[in-house]
Scaffold this motif. Structure first.
Motif, PDB file in Angstrom:
ATOM      1  N   GLY A 125      27.917 -20.154 -18.944  1.00 38.79           N
ATOM      2  CA  GLY A 125      27.670 -18.895 -20.584  1.00 38.79           C
ATOM      3  C   GLY A 125      28.521 -19.141 -21.569  1.00 38.79           C
ATOM      4  N   SER A 126      28.729 -18.206 -21.831  1.00 36.44           N
ATOM      5  CA  SER A 126      29.785 -18.835 -22.832  1.00 36.44           C
ATOM      6  C   SER A 126      31.116 -19.565 -22.577  1.00 36.44           C
ATOM      7  N   GLY A 127      31.351 -19.585 -21.328  1.00 35.33           N
ATOM      8  CA  GLY A 127      32.502 -20.295 -20.671  1.00 35.33           C
ATOM      9  C   GLY A 127      33.532 -19.803 -20.322  1.00 35.33           C
ATOM     10  N   CYS A 128      33.598 -18.312 -20.316  1.00 34.62           N
ATOM     11  CA  CYS A 128      34.541 -17.537 -19.911  1.00 34.62           C
ATOM     12  C   CYS A 128      35.084 -18.048 -18.847  1.00 34.62           C
ATOM     13  N   ILE A 129      34.584 -17.874 -17.760  1.00 32.98           N
ATOM     14  CA  ILE A 129      34.985 -18.379 -16.488  1.00 32.98           C
ATOM     15  C   ILE A 129      35.968 -19.708 -16.609  1.00 32.98           C
ATOM     16  N   ALA A 130      35.052 -20.741 -16.659  1.00 32.85           N
ATOM     17  CA  ALA A 130      35.645 -21.906 -16.823  1.00 32.85           C
ATOM     18  C   ALA A 130      36.628 -22.237 -18.111  1.00 32.85           C
ATOM     19  N   ASN A 158      34.109 -22.859 -27.275  1.00 34.76           N
ATOM     20  CA  ASN A 158      35.337 -21.654 -27.054  1.00 34.76           C
ATOM     21  C   ASN A 158      36.224 -22.458 -26.258  1.00 34.76           C
ATOM     22  N   ALA A 159      36.085 -23.295 -25.483  1.00 34.25           N
ATOM     23  CA  ALA A 159      36.663 -24.461 -25.193  1.00 34.25           C
ATOM     24  C   ALA A 159      37.650 -24.930 -25.958  1.00 34.25           C
ATOM     25  N   VAL A 166      37.433 -28.954 -20.532  1.00 33.39           N
ATOM     26  CA  VAL A 166      35.976 -28.514 -19.115  1.00 33.39           C
ATOM     27  C   VAL A 166      34.996 -29.403 -20.250  1.00 33.39           C
ATOM     28  N   SER A 167      34.601 -30.062 -18.889  1.00 39.83           N
ATOM     29  CA  SER A 167      33.353 -31.272 -19.392  1.00 39.83           C
ATOM     30  C   SER A 167      32.241 -30.168 -18.873  1.00 39.83           C
ATOM     31  N   PHE A 168      31.663 -29.988 -20.492  1.00 43.57           N
ATOM     32  CA  PHE A 168      30.060 -28.892 -20.087  1.00 43.57           C
ATOM     33  C   PHE A 168      28.587 -30.380 -19.925  1.00 43.57           C
ATOM     34  N   VAL A 169      27.960 -30.065 -18.914  1.00 41.27           N
ATOM     35  CA  VAL A 169      26.507 -30.051 -18.455  1.00 41.27           C
ATOM     36  C   VAL A 169      25.121 -29.353 -18.639  1.00 41.27           C
ATOM     37  N   GLN A 170      24.735 -29.616 -19.746  1.00 41.70           N
ATOM     38  CA  GLN A 170      22.920 -29.442 -18.836  1.00 41.70           C
ATOM     39  C   GLN A 170      22.647 -29.055 -18.112  1.00 41.70           C
TER      40      GLN A 170
END
Length: 286
Positions: A125-130, A158-159, A166-170
């Motif tokens: 989602g918003s990345g809040c946890i990661a 946000n990161a 953080v590495s984001f992956v769809q």
């Protein structure tokens, strides 16, 4: 004609009274002036004779109309705070909840090793946890998945804004196979868990404005995401790796049984500050 802060507080309390109580209305006014000028609640009370500028008047009037339409104040402001960090939010992501902060705190409490941890956040989602974990565990290698490209844009912003790596992956967890998994020490997820039958119990600001993709599951298969994530975690968690879930408060027993059936050890439910079982931790299979 420009209003004073005192008049704005009175107007919010009166016009929002069918929806929100006086304390919530005051909270909205404070959040708006904190957003506009960095005011504290004390500032709001001490400066209540201050007249609004033209631009502030327009912003406040627009915000009031949107609040009357049950829109979350976080979307109106475009931002919120989570675990002491600023996060951009918009209707493509859920507004982070206090109970999710409690989940992050539990993860941090559970980290015993000094080695760099490999962490996966599923449905970021918003990345809040990661982002929060990356900031508080600077040696960690954090990966975050989401099926929504729009959500990932928000999370990536946000990161960067919080200087978190953080590495984001769809990726769609429902179509991911065990063979595709890498190894992780911690897997965490706050997946969709609200059953359709629970829609009528939800407030309009959530039901009418937050993304249903991130909220709801079919009544006949409420543990859909938990089942898929558990099977993936069973093959990818390291020895003594940990799986963390935020859960539906009415599905704690069923979720524990699911983990146990897949070989997870020492499942532990934890209540949130409201007294509801909303979090679950378990050791990976031996």
């Amino acid at each position: 004609m420009q209003s004073t802060v005192k008049e704005i507080i009175r107007q919010f309390r009166e016009e929002l009274s069918p929806i929100y109580n006086v304390h919530e209305a005051f909270q909205f006014v404070w959040l708006i002036f904190d957003h506009l000028h960095g005011w504290t609640k004390t500032d709001l009370l001490l400066r209540d004779d201050t007249k609004l500028t033209d631009s502030d008047q327009l912003f406040v009037e627009n915000a009031l109309e949107r609040l009357k339409n049950h829109e979350p104040v976080q979307y109106i402001l475009g931002e919120t705070e989570f675990f002491g960090l600023p996060f951009e939010v918009n209707p493509s992501v859920l507004v982070p909840r206090p109970e999710t902060e409690e989940l992050v705190e539990w993860i941090l409490e559970s980290v015993k090793s000094d080695k760099p941890l490999r962490i996966l956040d599923i449905g970021t989602g918003s990345g809040c946890i990661a982002v929060s974990l990356a900031r508080h565990l600077p040696g960690a290698i954090v990966t975050a998945w989401d099926v929504s490209s729009e959500a990932l844009k928000v999370a990536e912003f946000n990161a960067r804004n919080n200087e978190a790596v953080v590495s984001f992956v769809q990726k769609d967890v429902l179509t991911t196979t065990p063979e595709e998994m890498e190894g992780y020490d911690i897997i965490v997820s706050n997946p969709p868990y609200v059953r359709e039958q629970e829609m009528e119990l939800m407030k309009e600001n959530v039901l009418n404005h937050e993304p249903h993709l991130a909220l709801f599951v079919k009544d006949h298969d409420p543990l859909l995401f938990y089942r898929h994530i558990t099977r993936l975690a069973a093959v990818s968690l390291s020895a003594d790796g940990l799986l963390f879930f935020e859960i539906n408060r009415d599905m704690g027993r069923e979720t524990v049984e699911l983990l146990s059936e897949n070989g997870f050890r020492e499942p532990e439910l934890r209540k949130d500050l409201s007294g509801n079982f909303r979090m679950l931790k378990a050791l990976g299979p031996a």
